[in-house]
Write a protein that holds these residues in place. Structure first.
Motif, PDB file in Angstrom:
ATOM      1  N   PHE A 153      52.051  -0.182   8.640  1.00  0.00           N
ATOM      2  CA  PHE A 153      50.861  -0.449   9.509  1.00  0.00           C
ATOM      3  C   PHE A 153      51.427  -0.826  10.884  1.00  0.00           C
ATOM      4  O   PHE A 153      51.129  -0.537  11.852  1.00  0.00           O
ATOM      5  N   LYS A 154      52.582  -1.782  10.861  1.00  0.00           N
ATOM      6  CA  LYS A 154      53.132  -2.371  11.958  1.00  0.00           C
ATOM      7  C   LYS A 154      53.790  -1.119  12.852  1.00  0.00           C
ATOM      8  O   LYS A 154      53.669  -1.236  14.105  1.00  0.00           O
ATOM      9  N   ASN A 155      54.501  -0.327  12.335  1.00  0.00           N
ATOM     10  CA  ASN A 155      55.396   0.574  12.868  1.00  0.00           C
ATOM     11  C   ASN A 155      54.393   1.992  13.333  1.00  0.00           C
ATOM     12  O   ASN A 155      54.595   2.453  14.526  1.00  0.00           O
ATOM     13  N   MET A 156      53.049   1.916  12.843  1.00  0.00           N
ATOM     14  CA  MET A 156      52.084   3.047  13.674  1.00  0.00           C
ATOM     15  C   MET A 156      51.595   2.152  14.652  1.00  0.00           C
ATOM     16  O   MET A 156      50.470   2.920  15.281  1.00  0.00           O
ATOM     17  N   GLY A 157      51.558   0.921  14.825  1.00  0.00           N
ATOM     18  CA  GLY A 157      50.682   0.132  15.807  1.00  0.00           C
ATOM     19  C   GLY A 157      49.362  -0.276  15.428  1.00  0.00           C
ATOM     20  O   GLY A 157      48.566  -0.821  16.266  1.00  0.00           O
ATOM     21  N   LEU A 158      49.062   0.011  14.087  1.00  0.00           N
ATOM     22  CA  LEU A 158      47.776  -0.285  13.575  1.00  0.00           C
ATOM     23  C   LEU A 158      47.531  -1.824  13.384  1.00  0.00           C
ATOM     24  O   LEU A 158      46.351  -2.082  13.735  1.00  0.00           O
ATOM     25  N   VAL A 159      48.409  -2.457  13.066  1.00  0.00           N
ATOM     26  CA  VAL A 159      48.598  -3.882  12.720  1.00  0.00           C
ATOM     27  C   VAL A 159      49.427  -4.566  13.726  1.00  0.00           C
ATOM     28  O   VAL A 159      50.634  -3.935  13.916  1.00  0.00           O
ATOM     29  N   VAL A 160      49.293  -5.614  14.694  1.00  0.00           N
ATOM     30  CA  VAL A 160      50.178  -6.138  15.523  1.00  0.00           C
ATOM     31  C   VAL A 160      50.009  -7.795  15.511  1.00  0.00           C
ATOM     32  O   VAL A 160      49.016  -8.013  14.737  1.00  0.00           O
ATOM     33  N   ALA A 161      50.944  -8.183  16.027  1.00  0.00           N
ATOM     34  CA  ALA A 161      50.991  -9.839  16.069  1.00  0.00           C
ATOM     35  C   ALA A 161      50.059 -10.610  16.894  1.00  0.00           C
ATOM     36  O   ALA A 161      49.517  -9.828  17.922  1.00  0.00           O
ATOM     37  N   ASN A 162      49.351 -11.681  16.441  1.00  0.00           N
ATOM     38  CA  ASN A 162      48.500 -12.302  17.432  1.00  0.00           C
ATOM     39  C   ASN A 162      48.859 -13.680  17.067  1.00  0.00           C
ATOM     40  O   ASN A 162      48.491 -14.252  16.140  1.00  0.00           O
ATOM     41  N   PRO A 163      49.121 -14.471  18.100  1.00  0.00           N
ATOM     42  CA  PRO A 163      49.110 -15.893  17.975  1.00  0.00           C
ATOM     43  C   PRO A 163      48.072 -16.674  17.349  1.00  0.00           C
ATOM     44  O   PRO A 163      48.432 -17.704  16.830  1.00  0.00           O
ATOM     45  N   ALA A 164      46.680 -16.390  17.491  1.00  0.00           N
ATOM     46  CA  ALA A 164      45.632 -16.990  17.011  1.00  0.00           C
ATOM     47  C   ALA A 164      45.433 -16.740  15.374  1.00  0.00           C
ATOM     48  O   ALA A 164      44.968 -17.744  14.643  1.00  0.00           O
ATOM     49  N   THR A 165      45.674 -15.466  14.991  1.00  0.00           N
ATOM     50  CA  THR A 165      45.100 -14.994  13.984  1.00  0.00           C
ATOM     51  C   THR A 165      46.436 -14.615  13.078  1.00  0.00           C
ATOM     52  O   THR A 165      46.278 -14.037  11.918  1.00  0.00           O
ATOM     53  N   LEU A 166      47.557 -14.660  13.712  1.00  0.00           N
ATOM     54  CA  LEU A 166      48.717 -14.201  13.037  1.00  0.00           C
ATOM     55  C   LEU A 166      49.058 -12.757  13.150  1.00  0.00           C
ATOM     56  O   LEU A 166      49.888 -12.044  13.640  1.00  0.00           O
ATOM     57  N   VAL A 167      47.947 -11.902  12.824  1.00  0.00           N
ATOM     58  CA  VAL A 167      47.735 -10.373  12.705  1.00  0.00           C
ATOM     59  C   VAL A 167      46.632  -9.879  13.361  1.00  0.00           C
ATOM     60  O   VAL A 167      45.405 -10.595  13.241  1.00  0.00           O
ATOM     61  N   ALA A 168      46.435  -8.955  13.996  1.00  0.00           N
ATOM     62  CA  ALA A 168      45.209  -8.323  14.365  1.00  0.00           C
ATOM     63  C   ALA A 168      45.223  -6.775  14.409  1.00  0.00           C
ATOM     64  O   ALA A 168      46.471  -6.148  14.330  1.00  0.00           O
ATOM     65  N   LEU A 169      43.894  -6.229  14.662  1.00  0.00           N
ATOM     66  CA  LEU A 169      44.214  -4.622  14.851  1.00  0.00           C
ATOM     67  C   LEU A 169      44.860  -4.182  15.889  1.00  0.00           C
ATOM     68  O   LEU A 169      44.473  -4.849  17.224  1.00  0.00           O
ATOM     69  N   GLY A 170      45.432  -3.253  16.254  1.00  0.00           N
ATOM     70  CA  GLY A 170      46.068  -2.656  17.353  1.00  0.00           C
ATOM     71  C   GLY A 170      45.164  -1.849  18.104  1.00  0.00           C
ATOM     72  O   GLY A 170      44.205  -1.873  17.812  1.00  0.00           O
ATOM     73  N   GLU A 171      45.831  -1.241  19.313  1.00  0.00           N
ATOM     74  CA  GLU A 171      44.929  -0.515  20.130  1.00  0.00           C
ATOM     75  C   GLU A 171      44.592   0.932  19.751  1.00  0.00           C
ATOM     76  O   GLU A 171      45.682   1.692  19.539  1.00  0.00           O
ATOM     77  N   LEU A 172      43.216   1.050  19.254  1.00  0.00           N
ATOM     78  CA  LEU A 172      43.106   2.518  18.670  1.00  0.00           C
ATOM     79  C   LEU A 172      42.926   3.501  19.949  1.00  0.00           C
ATOM     80  O   LEU A 172      42.621   4.829  19.468  1.00  0.00           O
ATOM     81  N   HIS A 173      43.078   3.063  21.155  1.00  0.00           N
ATOM     82  CA  HIS A 173      43.076   4.336  22.043  1.00  0.00           C
ATOM     83  C   HIS A 173      44.340   4.830  22.275  1.00  0.00           C
ATOM     84  O   HIS A 173      44.672   5.588  22.992  1.00  0.00           O
ATOM     85  N   ASN A 174      45.518   3.878  21.693  1.00  0.00           N
ATOM     86  CA  ASN A 174      46.909   4.370  21.763  1.00  0.00           C
ATOM     87  C   ASN A 174      47.290   5.548  21.118  1.00  0.00           C
ATOM     88  O   ASN A 174      46.797   5.855  19.681  1.00  0.00           O
ATOM     89  N   PRO A 175      47.635   6.727  21.886  1.00  0.00           N
ATOM     90  CA  PRO A 175      47.924   8.199  21.008  1.00  0.00           C
ATOM     91  C   PRO A 175      48.942   7.933  19.920  1.00  0.00           C
ATOM     92  O   PRO A 175      48.809   8.760  18.993  1.00  0.00           O
ATOM     93  N   GLN A 176      49.631   7.102  19.944  1.00  0.00           N
ATOM     94  CA  GLN A 176      50.839   6.700  19.056  1.00  0.00           C
ATOM     95  C   GLN A 176      50.130   6.107  17.581  1.00  0.00           C
ATOM     96  O   GLN A 176      50.480   6.692  16.565  1.00  0.00           O
ATOM     97  N   VAL A 177      49.198   5.227  17.772  1.00  0.00           N
ATOM     98  CA  VAL A 177      48.500   4.597  16.751  1.00  0.00           C
ATOM     99  C   VAL A 177      47.544   5.923  15.869  1.00  0.00           C
ATOM    100  O   VAL A 177      47.579   5.999  15.039  1.00  0.00           O
ATOM    101  N   LEU A 178      46.922   6.431  16.812  1.00  0.00           N
ATOM    102  CA  LEU A 178      46.076   7.648  16.241  1.00  0.00           C
ATOM    103  C   LEU A 178      47.050   8.799  15.548  1.00  0.00           C
ATOM    104  O   LEU A 178      46.630   9.309  14.485  1.00  0.00           O
ATOM    105  N   MET A 179      48.182   9.238  16.035  1.00  0.00           N
ATOM    106  CA  MET A 179      49.002   9.922  15.333  1.00  0.00           C
ATOM    107  C   MET A 179      49.467   9.371  13.918  1.00  0.00           C
ATOM    108  O   MET A 179      49.674  10.231  13.075  1.00  0.00           O
ATOM    109  N   GLY A 180      49.789   8.110  14.008  1.00  0.00           N
ATOM    110  CA  GLY A 180      50.212   7.538  13.012  1.00  0.00           C
ATOM    111  C   GLY A 180      49.335   7.554  11.670  1.00  0.00           C
ATOM    112  O   GLY A 180      49.631   7.812  10.328  1.00  0.00           O
ATOM    113  N   ILE A 181      47.999   7.086  12.265  1.00  0.00           N
ATOM    114  CA  ILE A 181      46.879   7.311  11.256  1.00  0.00           C
ATOM    115  C   ILE A 181      46.626   8.673  10.896  1.00  0.00           C
ATOM    116  O   ILE A 181      46.325   8.988   9.511  1.00  0.00           O
TER     117      ILE A 181
END
Length: 436
Positions: A153-181
């Motif tokens: 999930f991290k490599n496709m950018g679907l899960v990213v780091a977040n200082p407040a919640t530790l992890v968060a959802l990535g940017e779904l408008h990013n073509p790399q994320v969409l191709m990974g999914i």
């Protein structure tokens, strides 16, 4: 006719109720279900600073020689290749999180593999495996599944780091994320439809899209002579890995390889109908030696330890019954060596779906846990959950073993804790007290 006679004598085709044609088809089937590893392994180890094209070649080499050896010496339709889970733990925890060089990190895998060979040599490998409670074995396998899924999930950018919640959802408008999914769903849909080469098809589709829409992905050709292996082979720091701070990691590599390879051998031979009710099968000793020696060799040349592959079951399902199936797989891996330029073109998000898919397969074993018994369910859950949440297979195993002892002792069932579990638990407690 002479060739048929030679193959008949070497692999005992008639005795196994199979033919050379069936074995060849089975070998091709197994190869296409597991060839994804030649792209995934360089992608993962490349993140640890290793040369991707060299790792592509060494992955092919060790998979070829290990699998051919399995076919010739044990006459089993079982293929070997670098183990998923171990490579991710090495790259993202030992090197990425703890900061060790890849040379030292690979040295820890080497010593873990040597330990597996010693257990095999003294014929205590299956005794030890049988001594570890089912809940812990299942928890370890499932935890590794969750761990490598998180990395996927991290490599496709679907899960990213977040200082407040530790992890968060990535940017779904990013073509790399969409191709990974997209790559992930190609795999699981094709797998559900019994199309065995789904992982390879997914990697090919996403990489093609990446070449069209991602300027950072550059095509370097398809076929070439293999590159020099000097940047990787011979660079493993075996002595540097003998650091007391790394003993827990070495022990974790040993345990994971023990359960992974031994469990796969049992599963595939059972599916092939060549094992008895106790899990024993013909030439079992030879198979274990090939498996453990190959693990040592794989880590020594810098590909991470290799293990038996559950994908071997695909070849068995279409009729593979002998070592000829394995030899065919090995030969195909050798031919793949000449496609090393492809390794550098595959982006991380193209292989991310494969990591998540393997995670699904590994997590499915949780169904075997006795969830109504909290003394079994708790350690299984703790083991599986702590691996991704601490980003460490070692800590997951440690907390799992310790919680098993706590639950059994505090509920008056301490007699159910056998000696190996006590020893492992006390070793991990000592590690936390004196090493941290």
């Amino acid at each position: 006719m002479e060739n048929q006679s030679f193959l008949q004598k070497l692999f005992k085709l008639n005795q196994k109720n199979t033919t050379a044609k069936t074995e060849i088809i089975a070998g091709i089937t197994t190869f296409f279900t597991m060839v994804y590893i030649v792209f995934v392994n360089p992608s993962v180890l490349g993140d640890a600073g290793m040369d991707k094209q060299v790792v592509f070649v060494t992955t092919c080499l060790i998979a070829a020689f290990g699998t051919i050896a399995m076919g010739l010496f044990s006459n089993l339709p079982i293929a070997l290749a670098p183990a998923m889970g171990l490579n991710a733990f090495f790259a993202y925890v030992v090197v990425g999180k703890l900061g060790y060089s890849w040379e030292v990190g690979m040295g820890t895998i080497f010593w873990g593999s040597v330990g597996l060979f010693v257990l095999t040599l003294f014929q205590i490998r299956y005794w030890l495996m049988a001594s570890i409670p089912l809940s812990l074995r299942v928890g370890i396998g499932a935890g590794i599944g969750f761990f490598i899924s998180l990395i996927g999930f991290k490599n496709m950018g679907l899960v990213v780091a977040n200082p407040a919640t530790l992890v968060a959802l990535g940017e779904l408008h990013n073509p790399q994320v969409l191709m990974g999914i997209l790559g992930f769903f190609i795999i699981v849909v094709l797998a559900a439809r019994k199309i065995y080469s789904g992982v390879l098809i997914s990697i090919a589709v996403v990489t093609t899209l990446a070449l069209l829409f991602d300027d950072s992905v550059v095509f370097h050709g398809v076929i070439s002579m293999p590159p020099s292996l000097a940047p990787v082979v011979g660079k493993v720091d075996i002595m540097g890995a003998l650091d007391t701070a790394l003993l827990g990691i070495i022990f974790s590599f040993l345990l994971v390889n023990l359960f992974d390879s031994s469990g796969t051998l049992l599963g595939v031979t059972d599916k092939a109908g060549i094992s008895d009710e106790k899990g024993r099968f013909p030439k079992m000793k030879q198979a274990l030696y090939v498996d453990s020696v190959s693990a040592v060799a794989g880590s020594y040349i810098g590909t991470s330890a290799i293990s038996t592959y559950i994908e071997s079951g695909a070849g068995v399902s279409v009729g593979g019954r002998t070592g000829m199936t394995a030899v065919v797989v090995g030969v195909l891996f050798l031919l793949t060596i000449f496609f090393s330029p492809l390794a550098s073109v595959v982006p991380p998000y193209a292989t991310a779906g494969a990591l998540v898919y393997v995670g699904i397969l590994m997590a499915s074993s949780l169904i075997r846990v006795q969830w109504e018994d909290l003394t079994e369910a708790t350690p299984a859950f703790i083991t599986a959950a702590m691996m991704p949440f601490t980003y460490s297979i070692t800590e997951g195993i440690a907390f799992g073993f310790i919680s098993y002892c706590v639950m059994k002792v505090c509920t008056g069932r301490w007699k159910e804790v056998n000696a190996p579990v006590w020893v492992v638990s006390l070793l991990f407690i000592a590690k936390f007290v004196w090493v941290g």
